[in-house]
Design a protein around this motif. Structure first.
Motif, PDB file in Angstrom:
ATOM      1  N   VAL A  49       0.848  -1.195   0.000  1.00 32.77           N
ATOM      2  CA  VAL A  49       0.000   0.000   0.000  1.00 32.77           C
ATOM      3  C   VAL A  49       0.883   1.244   0.000  1.00 32.77           C
ATOM      4  CG1 VAL A  49      -1.731   1.308   1.305  1.00 32.77           C
ATOM      5  CG2 VAL A  49      -1.918  -1.171   1.139  1.00 32.77           C
ATOM      6  N   LEU A  50       2.017   1.152   0.683  1.00 32.69           N
ATOM      7  CA  LEU A  50       3.004   2.230   0.671  1.00 32.69           C
ATOM      8  C   LEU A  50       3.907   2.146  -0.552  1.00 32.69           C
ATOM      9  CD1 LEU A  50       4.066   2.065   4.424  1.00 32.69           C
ATOM     10  CD2 LEU A  50       2.996   4.034   3.346  1.00 32.69           C
ATOM     11  N   SER A  51       4.481   0.971  -0.784  1.00 34.00           N
ATOM     12  CA  SER A  51       5.503   0.822  -1.822  1.00 34.00           C
ATOM     13  C   SER A  51       4.937   0.940  -3.235  1.00 34.00           C
ATOM     14  CB  SER A  51       6.219  -0.525  -1.665  1.00 34.00           C
ATOM     15  OG  SER A  51       6.858  -0.611  -0.421  1.00 34.00           O
ATOM     16  N   GLY A  52       3.677   0.530  -3.456  1.00 38.45           N
ATOM     17  CA  GLY A  52       3.087   0.633  -4.787  1.00 38.45           C
ATOM     18  C   GLY A  52       3.021   2.075  -5.256  1.00 38.45           C
ATOM     19  N   TYR A  53       2.634   2.961  -4.345  1.00 36.01           N
ATOM     20  CA  TYR A  53       2.603   4.397  -4.660  1.00 36.01           C
ATOM     21  C   TYR A  53       4.007   4.899  -4.940  1.00 36.01           C
ATOM     22  CZ  TYR A  53       1.523   9.391  -3.916  1.00 36.01           C
ATOM     23  OH  TYR A  53       1.376  10.755  -4.052  1.00 36.01           O
ATOM     24  N   LEU A  54       4.949   4.494  -4.090  1.00 34.11           N
ATOM     25  CA  LEU A  54       6.323   4.965  -4.226  1.00 34.11           C
ATOM     26  C   LEU A  54       6.963   4.474  -5.520  1.00 34.11           C
ATOM     27  CD1 LEU A  54       8.708   6.433  -2.878  1.00 34.11           C
ATOM     28  CD2 LEU A  54       9.294   4.283  -1.766  1.00 34.11           C
ATOM     29  N   LEU A  55       6.694   3.214  -5.886  1.00 31.99           N
ATOM     30  CA  LEU A  55       7.269   2.660  -7.108  1.00 31.99           C
ATOM     31  C   LEU A  55       6.817   3.425  -8.349  1.00 31.99           C
ATOM     32  CD1 LEU A  55       7.104  -1.226  -6.681  1.00 31.99           C
ATOM     33  CD2 LEU A  55       9.119   0.104  -7.270  1.00 31.99           C
ATOM     34  N   PHE A  84      -5.535  11.557 -10.517  1.00 33.94           N
ATOM     35  CA  PHE A  84      -5.475  11.601  -9.055  1.00 33.94           C
ATOM     36  C   PHE A  84      -6.882  11.529  -8.464  1.00 33.94           C
ATOM     37  CE2 PHE A  84      -4.822  13.965  -4.987  1.00 33.94           C
ATOM     38  CZ  PHE A  84      -3.847  13.147  -4.436  1.00 33.94           C
ATOM     39  N   LEU A  85      -7.816  12.238  -9.076  1.00 32.82           N
ATOM     40  CA  LEU A  85      -9.209  12.211  -8.608  1.00 32.82           C
ATOM     41  C   LEU A  85      -9.797  10.806  -8.753  1.00 32.82           C
ATOM     42  CD1 LEU A  85     -11.922  14.894  -9.442  1.00 32.82           C
ATOM     43  CD2 LEU A  85     -12.450  12.458  -9.489  1.00 32.82           C
ATOM     44  N   VAL A  86      -9.630  10.215  -9.928  1.00 37.44           N
ATOM     45  CA  VAL A  86     -10.212   8.891 -10.183  1.00 37.44           C
ATOM     46  C   VAL A  86      -9.588   7.832  -9.283  1.00 37.44           C
ATOM     47  CG1 VAL A  86     -10.480   7.068 -11.902  1.00 37.44           C
ATOM     48  CG2 VAL A  86     -10.840   9.464 -12.555  1.00 37.44           C
ATOM     49  N   SER A  87      -8.264   7.848  -9.161  1.00 34.11           N
ATOM     50  CA  SER A  87      -7.590   6.834  -8.348  1.00 34.11           C
ATOM     51  C   SER A  87      -7.917   6.999  -6.868  1.00 34.11           C
ATOM     52  CB  SER A  87      -6.079   6.892  -8.575  1.00 34.11           C
ATOM     53  OG  SER A  87      -5.554   8.164  -8.257  1.00 34.11           O
ATOM     54  N   SER A  88      -8.072   8.248  -6.403  1.00 38.43           N
ATOM     55  CA  SER A  88      -8.448   8.469  -5.003  1.00 38.43           C
ATOM     56  C   SER A  88      -9.846   7.920  -4.728  1.00 38.43           C
ATOM     57  CB  SER A  88      -8.396   9.960  -4.671  1.00 38.43           C
ATOM     58  OG  SER A  88      -7.073  10.457  -4.753  1.00 38.43           O
ATOM     59  N   LEU A  89     -10.757   8.108  -5.685  1.00 41.32           N
ATOM     60  CA  LEU A  89     -12.110   7.560  -5.540  1.00 41.32           C
ATOM     61  C   LEU A  89     -12.063   6.033  -5.459  1.00 41.32           C
ATOM     62  CD1 LEU A  89     -15.180   7.978  -5.499  1.00 41.32           C
ATOM     63  CD2 LEU A  89     -15.137   7.915  -8.009  1.00 41.32           C
ATOM     64  N   LEU A  90     -11.260   5.408  -6.328  1.00 32.99           N
ATOM     65  CA  LEU A  90     -11.132   3.951  -6.305  1.00 32.99           C
ATOM     66  C   LEU A  90     -10.514   3.466  -5.003  1.00 32.99           C
ATOM     67  CD1 LEU A  90      -9.977   3.134  -9.950  1.00 32.99           C
ATOM     68  CD2 LEU A  90     -12.153   2.525  -8.875  1.00 32.99           C
ATOM     69  N   CYS A  91      -9.513   4.183  -4.501  1.00 38.32           N
ATOM     70  CA  CYS A  91      -8.907   3.808  -3.216  1.00 38.32           C
ATOM     71  C   CYS A  91      -9.946   3.866  -2.101  1.00 38.32           C
ATOM     72  CB  CYS A  91      -7.745   4.740  -2.881  1.00 38.32           C
ATOM     73  SG  CYS A  91      -6.228   4.457  -3.805  1.00 38.32           S
ATOM     74  N   ARG A 104      -3.656   2.428  -5.854  1.00 36.00           N
ATOM     75  CA  ARG A 104      -2.498   3.145  -5.303  1.00 36.00           C
ATOM     76  C   ARG A 104      -1.400   3.311  -6.351  1.00 36.00           C
ATOM     77  NH1 ARG A 104      -1.485   6.487  -1.354  1.00 36.00           N
ATOM     78  NH2 ARG A 104       0.345   5.441  -0.520  1.00 36.00           N
ATOM     79  N   VAL A 105      -1.229   2.303  -7.212  1.00 38.03           N
ATOM     80  CA  VAL A 105      -0.249   2.427  -8.290  1.00 38.03           C
ATOM     81  C   VAL A 105      -0.649   3.546  -9.244  1.00 38.03           C
ATOM     82  CG1 VAL A 105       0.723   1.263 -10.308  1.00 38.03           C
ATOM     83  CG2 VAL A 105       0.559   0.046  -8.145  1.00 38.03           C
ATOM     84  N   GLN A 107      -2.508   6.064  -8.493  1.00 44.10           N
ATOM     85  CA  GLN A 107      -2.351   7.306  -7.750  1.00 44.10           C
ATOM     86  C   GLN A 107      -0.895   7.786  -7.799  1.00 44.10           C
ATOM     87  OE1 GLN A 107      -3.166   7.238  -3.452  1.00 44.10           O
ATOM     88  NE2 GLN A 107      -4.668   8.852  -3.793  1.00 44.10           N
ATOM     89  N   GLY A 108       0.046   6.857  -7.698  1.00 40.60           N
ATOM     90  CA  GLY A 108       1.458   7.222  -7.828  1.00 40.60           C
ATOM     91  C   GLY A 108       1.785   7.725  -9.217  1.00 40.60           C
ATOM     92  N   MET A 109       1.176   7.108 -10.248  1.00 39.26           N
ATOM     93  CA  MET A 109       1.374   7.584 -11.617  1.00 39.26           C
ATOM     94  C   MET A 109       0.863   9.010 -11.781  1.00 39.26           C
ATOM     95  SD  MET A 109       0.132   4.104 -13.591  1.00 39.26           S
ATOM     96  CE  MET A 109       0.052   4.916 -15.182  1.00 39.26           C
ATOM     97  N   SER A 110      -0.295   9.293 -11.177  1.00 38.24           N
ATOM     98  CA  SER A 110      -0.837  10.643 -11.279  1.00 38.24           C
ATOM     99  C   SER A 110       0.075  11.653 -10.597  1.00 38.24           C
ATOM    100  CB  SER A 110      -2.235  10.689 -10.670  1.00 38.24           C
ATOM    101  OG  SER A 110      -2.208  10.536  -9.262  1.00 38.24           O
ATOM    102  N   ALA A 111       0.646  11.272  -9.453  1.00 37.15           N
ATOM    103  CA  ALA A 111       1.577  12.161  -8.754  1.00 37.15           C
ATOM    104  C   ALA A 111       2.830  12.410  -9.582  1.00 37.15           C
ATOM    105  CB  ALA A 111       1.950  11.566  -7.396  1.00 37.15           C
ATOM    106  N   ALA A 112       3.265  11.382 -10.344  1.00 34.20           N
ATOM    107  CA  ALA A 112       4.454  11.529 -11.195  1.00 34.20           C
ATOM    108  C   ALA A 112       4.211  12.508 -12.340  1.00 34.20           C
ATOM    109  CB  ALA A 112       4.866  10.170 -11.755  1.00 34.20           C
ATOM    110  N   LEU A 113       2.954  12.705 -12.719  1.00 28.78           N
ATOM    111  CA  LEU A 113       2.614  13.718 -13.719  1.00 28.78           C
ATOM    112  C   LEU A 113       2.416  15.091 -13.071  1.00 28.78           C
ATOM    113  CD1 LEU A 113       0.038  11.741 -15.904  1.00 28.78           C
ATOM    114  CD2 LEU A 113       2.412  12.251 -16.473  1.00 28.78           C
TER     115      LEU A 113
END
Length: 474
Positions: A49-55, A84-91, A104-105, A107-113
Motif C-alpha cells: 500500500v506504501l511501496s506501490g505508490y512509491l514505485l 489523481f481524482l479517479v484513483s483516489s475515488l477507487l482507493c 495506489r499504483v 495514484q502514484g502515476m498521477s503524482a508523477a505527472l
C-alpha cells in the motif's frame, strides 16, 4: 517575458497540489491496521500500500517531467490531476486488497505527472529571480509540511471518519484544481524542435528506477544479500548504463546529459536524496517508538508530531530570507546539522521513556532543519536550469526526495532489525531504533559533506540558461 498578474494565485493552486501529493505518500501509514482488518490485507500487501505508490511515483517522475516540457506543463498537470481524482475515488471505495493496491499504483502515476509539471509551471510563472526563490521556498515548505502533516492527520481521520476518508478528501480538492487550472495557471510553451519521448530512453530509465525502488523496498524483508535484491540492483545499474548510452546517441534525448554539468543541480539533488532518506527514516523510527514502545494510539501520537510540523513551517519561512542573505550552501548545511542533532538525541531513547523526555526536544530540533534544507536544496537544484527544461529538472528533484525516502526506510528498517537483540520485545525494538536513528545522523553528515563540496559559495541565485545542444553533444 511579462510578469503574470495571477502568479501568486497560481502559486496557491500549485502548493495545494504539492501538499496533497506529499500527504498521500505517508498518510496511509497510521491507517494500515484498519485497512488490514477491513480488506484482509496480508503483511506483504500492507507494505505495498506504501511501496506501490512509491514505485510508480518514483519510477515515472522523469517521464512525467519530460512530458511537461514536450506537451505543455498545464496540460500534463491537469491530466495528472484527473487521474489523481479517479484513483483516489477507487482507493476510497476499494472492496478488495487488489483494487486498493492497483488504485495506489495509479495514484502514484498521477503524482508523477502532477509534481514535476506543477513545479515547471512555477518556474516559468515566476521569471524574476528573487520572486522565484520566494515561490520555491513556499513550494518546498509545503512539501516539507506535507511530509510531517501526513502523520499528524492520518490518525484522527482514520479514527473518527474511517480509513477510506484519507483518500476521499482528495476528491473535492482535485475537482477544485481542475476547475481553477485553466483560469489561473499559465501554459508553458512546449519545447521546440523534434517532439519525441525517446521511447528507448524512457523505457530503460523507468524500468531501472522501478527495479531499484523495488529492490530497496523489499530489502528489509528479503535481506540485502538475497539473490532477488542483488539481481534487481544489478539489473537497475545495467539499465542505467544502457540509458546513458542511448541518451548520448539520441537526437531527442529524454534527459539531455549536459544538464548534469551544473554542480548546483547535481549537488542540490544529492542533498535532496539524503534529505528524503533522513525524513522518511526518522518518521518511521519515531512512529514505531511512539506506538509500539510507548503505547500511544494513532490519534494521540499523530498529534505528537504537531510541534515538529509547526517549527517545520517556521524553518521553511526563515530559509527563504536566509538563502538570499547567506546562500544555499549555508542554509542547507545548517538545516542538515539540525536534522543530525535531532536524530542524535533520538539515539538515547529508552524503552521506559516518554514523549516529553525522549521525543519532544528532538522533534523540535529536527523540524526546522527539514524545512530549511528542503528550501535550500530545491533552490540549488532548480535555479540554474533553463525554463524549457524546468519540467525535467523538477522531475529529477522530486524523484531524488522520493527515492531517498525509499532508501532511508529500507536502511533504517534493516539496521533496526539487525541491532534488536534483547529477548524482551520493547527493549529489543528500542535498541534497534537507536541504531536506526544513528544511521539517519550519518545521512545528515554525508549531506553536509555534499553541501560544502558541490553547492556554490554564498551569492545571489541567478538563472543560467543551458547552451543549446550541438550535434553529437549530450
Amino acid at each position: 517575458m511579462s510578469t503574470d498578474p495571477r502568479r501568486w494565485k497560481a502559486l496557491a493552486v500549485l502548493c495545494v497540489a504539492s501538499l496533497f501529493i506529499t500527504l498521500d505518500s505517508q498518510i496511509v501509514t497510521l491507517a494500515l491496521p484498519s485497512m488490514k482488518d477491513d480488506l484482509g490485507l496480508s503483511s506483504d500487501s500492507m507494505q505495498w500500500v506504501l511501496s506501490g505508490y512509491l514505485l510508480s511515483f518514483g519510477g515515472l517522475l522523469l517521464l512525467g517531467g519530460r512530458s511537461a516540457d514536450l506537451l505543455g506543463a498545464r496540460r500534463v498537470f491537469m491530466i495528472g490531476t484527473f487521474l489523481f481524482l479517479v484513483s483516489s475515488l477507487l482507493c476510497g471505495l476499494a472492496w478488495s486488497a487488489g483494487i486498493l493496491l492497483g488504485a495506489r499504483v495509479v495514484q502514484g502515476m498521477s503524482a508523477a505527472l502532477m509534481a514535476p509539471s506543477a513545479l515547471s509551471i512555477l518556474m516559468t510563472t515566476f521569471t524574476e529571480p528573487a520572486e522565484r526563490n520566494k515561490a520555491l521556498a513556499f513550494w518546498s515548505g509545503t512539501m516539507g509540511f506535507g511530509a510531517t502533516a501526513a502523520l499528524l492527520a492520518g490518525g484522527p481521520i482514520t479514527e473518527f471518519l474511517g480509513w477510506p476518508w484519507i483518500f476521499l478528501i482528495n476528491i473535492p480538492v482535485a475537482a477544485a484544481l481542475l476547475a481553477l487550472s485553466p483560469r489561473i495557471l499559465r501554459e508553458s510553451k512546449p519545447s521546440e524542435g523534434k517532439r519525441s519521448f525517446d521511447p528507448v530512453g524512457a523505457l530503460t530509465i523507468t524500468v531501472a528506477l522501478v527495479a531499484a525502488v523495488f529492490a530497496i523496498a523489499e530489502a528489509p524483508r528479503r535481506g540485502w544479500a538475497d539473490p532477488v535484491t542483488i539481481g534487481m540492483l544489478l539489473g537497475a545499474l545495467a539499465l542505467v548504463g544502457i540509458f546513458v548510452l542511448v541518451e548520448r546517441r539520441s537526437d531527442a534525448p529524454l534527459v539531455p546529459l549536459r544538464i548534469f554539468r551544473s554542480r548546483s543541480l547535481v549537488g542540490g539533488n544529492l542533498v535532496m536524496l539524503l534529505l528524503g532518506a533522513s525524513a522518511f527514516g526518522m518518521a518511521l523510527g519515531a512512529s514505531l517508538y511512539g506506538q509500539q514502545v510507548l503505547g500511544y494510539s494513532a490519534v494521540v501520537f499523530g498529534l505528537g508530531f504537531l510541534p515538529m510540523t509547526v517549527v517545520n513551517i517556521g524553518g521553511s519561512a526563515l530559509a527563504q530570507s536566509m538563502v538570499a542573505k547567506f546562500g544555499v550552501r549555508a542554509v542547507a548545511a545548517a538545516g542538515l546539522l539540525l536534522i543530525g542533532g535531532g536524530c542524535l538525541l533520538l539515539t538515547t531513547i529508552a524503552a521506559d521513556g516518554g514523549y516529553w523526555s525522549d521525543l519532544f526536544v528532538a522533534l523540535v530540533i529536527f523540524g526546522p532543519g527539514l524545512g530549511a534544507c528542503f528550501v535550500a536544496a530545491s533552490i540549488a537544484a532548480l535555479s540554474a536550469v533553463a525554463p524549457q527544461e524546468s519540467g525535467l529538472a523538477s522531475g529529477i528533484n522530486t524523484a531524488a526526495f522520493q527515492i531517498g525516502g525509499a532508501i532511508g526506510v529500507a536502511i533504517v528498517t534493516s539496521v533496526s532489525t539487525s541491532f534488536a537483540t534483547s529477548p524482551e520485545p520493547k527493549v529489543a525494538l528500542t535498541e534497534g531504533l537507536r541504531a536506526g536513528f544513528g544511521v539517519v545522523v550519518l545521512f545528515a553528515l554525508l549531506g553536509v559533506v555534499v553541501t560544502f563540496t558541490l553547492l556554490s559559495r554564498p551569492r545571489p541565485a541567478k538563472i543560467i540558461p543551458l547552451e543549446p545542444t550541438r550535434s553529437g553533444e549530450r
